[in-house]
Every structure is written in C-alpha cells, then in structure tokens.
Design a protein around this motif. Sequence first.
Motif, PDB file in Angstrom:
ATOM      1  N   ALA A 145       0.133   1.812  -6.131  1.00 37.06           N
ATOM      2  CA  ALA A 145      -0.130   2.346  -7.423  1.00 37.06           C
ATOM      3  C   ALA A 145      -0.614   3.957  -7.519  1.00 37.06           C
ATOM      4  CB  ALA A 145      -0.880   1.315  -8.452  1.00 37.06           C
ATOM      5  N   TYR A 146      -0.351   4.677  -8.089  1.00 37.30           N
ATOM      6  CA  TYR A 146      -1.080   6.049  -8.345  1.00 37.30           C
ATOM      7  C   TYR A 146      -1.719   5.843 -10.029  1.00 37.30           C
ATOM      8  CZ  TYR A 146       1.439   7.605  -4.570  1.00 37.30           C
ATOM      9  OH  TYR A 146       2.148   7.897  -3.121  1.00 37.30           O
ATOM     10  N   GLY A 147      -3.072   5.530  -9.821  1.00 35.95           N
ATOM     11  CA  GLY A 147      -3.680   5.420 -11.172  1.00 35.95           C
ATOM     12  C   GLY A 147      -3.099   3.909 -11.750  1.00 35.95           C
TER      13      GLY A 147
ATOM     14  N   GLU B  43       2.270   1.312 -10.814  1.00 32.82           N
ATOM     15  CA  GLU B  43       2.810   0.779  -9.665  1.00 32.82           C
ATOM     16  C   GLU B  43       4.152   1.500  -9.419  1.00 32.82           C
ATOM     17  OE1 GLU B  43       2.138  -3.257  -8.550  1.00 32.82           O
ATOM     18  OE2 GLU B  43       4.028  -3.395  -8.729  1.00 32.82           O
ATOM     19  N   VAL B  44       4.133   1.873  -8.136  1.00 28.61           N
ATOM     20  CA  VAL B  44       5.459   2.535  -7.657  1.00 28.61           C
ATOM     21  C   VAL B  44       6.114   1.878  -6.505  1.00 28.61           C
ATOM     22  CG1 VAL B  44       4.589   4.894  -8.545  1.00 28.61           C
ATOM     23  CG2 VAL B  44       4.307   4.233  -6.100  1.00 28.61           C
ATOM     24  N   ILE B  45       5.460   0.955  -5.899  1.00 28.06           N
ATOM     25  CA  ILE B  45       5.889   0.085  -4.689  1.00 28.06           C
ATOM     26  C   ILE B  45       5.834  -1.448  -5.159  1.00 28.06           C
ATOM     27  CG2 ILE B  45       5.999  -0.671  -2.363  1.00 28.06           C
ATOM     28  CD1 ILE B  45       5.726   2.082  -1.523  1.00 28.06           C
TER      29      ILE B  45
ATOM     30  N   GLY C 204      17.128   5.941   0.312  1.00 25.06           N
ATOM     31  CA  GLY C 204      17.256   5.831  -1.120  1.00 25.06           C
ATOM     32  C   GLY C 204      17.002   6.966  -1.866  1.00 25.06           C
ATOM     33  N   PRO C 205      17.333   6.814  -3.142  1.00 23.56           N
ATOM     34  CA  PRO C 205      17.206   8.164  -3.975  1.00 23.56           C
ATOM     35  C   PRO C 205      15.505   8.737  -3.909  1.00 23.56           C
ATOM     36  CG  PRO C 205      18.009   6.484  -5.268  1.00 23.56           C
ATOM     37  CD  PRO C 205      17.459   5.853  -3.849  1.00 23.56           C
ATOM     38  N   ALA C 206      15.520   9.946  -4.454  1.00 25.63           N
ATOM     39  CA  ALA C 206      14.135  10.445  -4.684  1.00 25.63           C
ATOM     40  C   ALA C 206      13.558   9.610  -5.666  1.00 25.63           C
ATOM     41  CB  ALA C 206      14.345  11.785  -5.318  1.00 25.63           C
ATOM     42  N   GLN C 207      12.147   9.493  -5.395  1.00 26.97           N
ATOM     43  CA  GLN C 207      11.182   8.711  -6.268  1.00 26.97           C
ATOM     44  C   GLN C 207      11.352   7.150  -5.803  1.00 26.97           C
ATOM     45  OE1 GLN C 207      10.060  10.595  -9.718  1.00 26.97           O
ATOM     46  NE2 GLN C 207       9.800  12.095  -8.087  1.00 26.97           N
ATOM     47  N   SER C 208      11.730   6.631  -4.924  1.00 27.95           N
ATOM     48  CA  SER C 208      11.943   5.392  -4.349  1.00 27.95           C
ATOM     49  C   SER C 208      10.794   4.604  -3.725  1.00 27.95           C
ATOM     50  CB  SER C 208      13.255   5.240  -3.421  1.00 27.95           C
ATOM     51  OG  SER C 208      14.446   5.634  -3.865  1.00 27.95           O
ATOM     52  N   GLY C 209       9.666   5.570  -3.397  1.00 25.45           N
ATOM     53  CA  GLY C 209       8.501   5.055  -2.741  1.00 25.45           C
ATOM     54  C   GLY C 209       8.769   5.180  -1.312  1.00 25.45           C
ATOM     55  N   LYS C 210       9.608   5.895  -0.900  1.00 21.34           N
ATOM     56  CA  LYS C 210       9.701   6.253   0.632  1.00 21.34           C
ATOM     57  C   LYS C 210       8.460   6.902   1.360  1.00 21.34           C
ATOM     58  CE  LYS C 210      13.684   8.297   0.344  1.00 21.34           C
ATOM     59  NZ  LYS C 210      13.829   8.687  -0.943  1.00 21.34           N
ATOM     60  N   SER C 211       7.951   8.069   0.683  1.00 17.95           N
ATOM     61  CA  SER C 211       6.942   8.655   1.210  1.00 17.95           C
ATOM     62  C   SER C 211       5.492   7.864   0.754  1.00 17.95           C
ATOM     63  CB  SER C 211       6.786   9.980   0.641  1.00 17.95           C
ATOM     64  OG  SER C 211       8.030  10.694   0.933  1.00 17.95           O
ATOM     65  N   SER C 212       5.726   7.338  -0.143  1.00 15.84           N
ATOM     66  CA  SER C 212       4.351   6.521  -0.572  1.00 15.84           C
ATOM     67  C   SER C 212       4.273   5.413   0.666  1.00 15.84           C
ATOM     68  CB  SER C 212       4.291   5.995  -1.927  1.00 15.84           C
ATOM     69  OG  SER C 212       4.392   7.060  -2.658  1.00 15.84           O
ATOM     70  N   LEU C 213       5.217   4.850   1.077  1.00 15.44           N
ATOM     71  CA  LEU C 213       5.406   3.763   1.963  1.00 15.44           C
ATOM     72  C   LEU C 213       4.731   4.423   3.540  1.00 15.44           C
ATOM     73  CD1 LEU C 213       6.317   1.209   3.376  1.00 15.44           C
ATOM     74  CD2 LEU C 213       8.502   2.246   3.263  1.00 15.44           C
TER      75      LEU C 213
END
Length: 257
Positions: free
Chosen positions: A19-21, A24-26, A43-52
């Motif tokens: 979660a950012y603040g 929740e994104v993943i 996966g498309p942009a904003q899927s959570g790949k970089s966060s992962l």
Amino acid sequence: MVSAATPPPRIEVSDLRVAYGSKEVIHGISFDVRSHEILGVIGPAQSGKSSLLRCLNRTLELVPGAQMSGTVRVDGEDVSRMRDVHALRRKIGMVAPLPVGLPLTIWDNVAFAPRCAGMSDRHELDALVERCLRQAALWDEVKDRLDSLGTAISGGQQQRLTIARALSHQPEVLCLDEFSIAIDPVTTMRIEDVLKELKQEISIVLVTNLTQQARRLADRTMFMLNGRVVEIDRNEVVFSPRPGNRQTFDYVNGAFG
Ligand SMILES: Nc1ncnc2c1ncn2[C@@H]1O[C@H](COP(=O)(O)OP(=O)(O)O)[C@@H](O)[C@H]1O
Ligand SMILES: [Mg+2]
C-alpha cells in the motif's frame, strides 16, 4: 514433497500486499522464482509490477508512506528479518527502465561497488570490470576507452553499463524493470542474448511491457492485472491458445493493455 531433483526456489513470495498511504495496490499475491529461470512479469501499466520488484530487495521501505505485508523469502530467509539490507540488495540486483550512469568513468562505474566493498587490488578489479562488461556484451565496444565517462556513451551502451554494474555485485537474482523502454531494437536483442547466457548462472525476473519479450525469453510468465496475479505458468501454457485464464489470452493477444 520437494524431490532431490527440484532445487528449492530462490525467492518465495506469499500473500504479499503493498500500500502507498491508504491505497492498497498489490492485493495478496504469491509466487516463486526458481533457480536458473527467467520469470517474465507482464501486465498493463499500474498493475503493480514495479512495486513488486521493490519488495524483493526491500527498496520499498525507501518510499515514504509505503507499506508491505506478507512474506518474501530469499533462499529460505525472510527478508524482513535480515539485518544487512545492503547484502540483500547485492544479492537481488536491479536494473531500472532508464540507464543510471554514474558520472564516473566506465571503469569506475563497474568497479565502484566492489571497491566500496573493500576490493583494492588493481589486477583483480581490472579482471572483474572486464568480466562484467563482457557478460553485459559491452566489452568490445568500450575496452579502448574505459577512462571515458559512463554518461558519454549511447543510451543502449549505458543500459548495458547499468547491467554490468548490477553484475559487479555478483547478484544471485537479477531483476530488470522494462529495461528496453528507451533503447533501440538492435541493442534490445543484444541484451536479450545476454540474459539467455546469464540464466545459466543466476535467476532473472524480467518485468516487461513487451509481451513478446517475455514470450521469447522467459521460462515461465506471470500475468499481473490491478495488483493481482491472473496467471503464472510455463510459457507453453501462458502463450498457448488455451491459457488457464481467458483474461491472459485476451491480454497476450492484444485485446487490452
Ligand atoms: N511511489 C508511489 N507513491 C504512490 N503510489 C505509487 C507509487 N508507486 C506506484 N504507485 C501506485 O501503485 C500502483 C502500481 O504501480 P506500479 O507498481 O508502478 O505498477 P506498474 O509497474 O505495473 O506500472 C499504481 O496505481 C501507482 O500509481
Ligand atoms: Mg513499472
């Protein structure tokens, strides 16, 4: 039961949430990264790949307001309990979408980290610089100008220099986040060949916006959508006419994303 023929996974992720603040994104994902495999992540942009990826080497904790829960184990060890986060970050190398050339010579770009770690013998350092630049398929192009600035070479060369620098830490897993976004197709193919070679020695997590790149390179591919794993399987399945999930078929065949 794990048989003697199946080595344990290098990385095991279970019920990971990010979660950012308060957002929740993943949303609780689980998967593993095996020895000597390239795991594609699409996966498309904003899927959570970089966060992962940020969770694998604990760089998420450098982002203000970011939180994770669940577990990430590297070689069986829970990363949240590791005291030496720098050792973890050496073990899990990261290559960002845009090359990050340090304003140093090409030689110093590669030798920087090993020197910080205490290596001081010039011959040893020369050998390491050459090995990493060869592994990154850059040696032949720069061997006569190792004293030039790392920022004065082409974008494609800088991206290979970034890979050489990541390799100087002798990582056991190399994560690449959309490495080819700013480089030409010829350089992209050269780096793809590099990754196929590297797989003999290490594991690779290849986050890519190019579905065909995962198809060409990965052993298995994970399809993420809106912070969830839709499907993870061998490429023969994910890219077949009948993957496990209809959404995978639609994404892989360009219906959305
Ligand atoms: N530093 C950040 N602060 C706040 N939100 C972020 C941050 N990084 C990513 N996000 C959000 O997290 C979600 C997933 O983003 P990201 O992990 O970058 O996905 P991908 O790499 O698949 O494009 C997006 O909604 C994005 O806006
Ligand atoms: Mg991303």
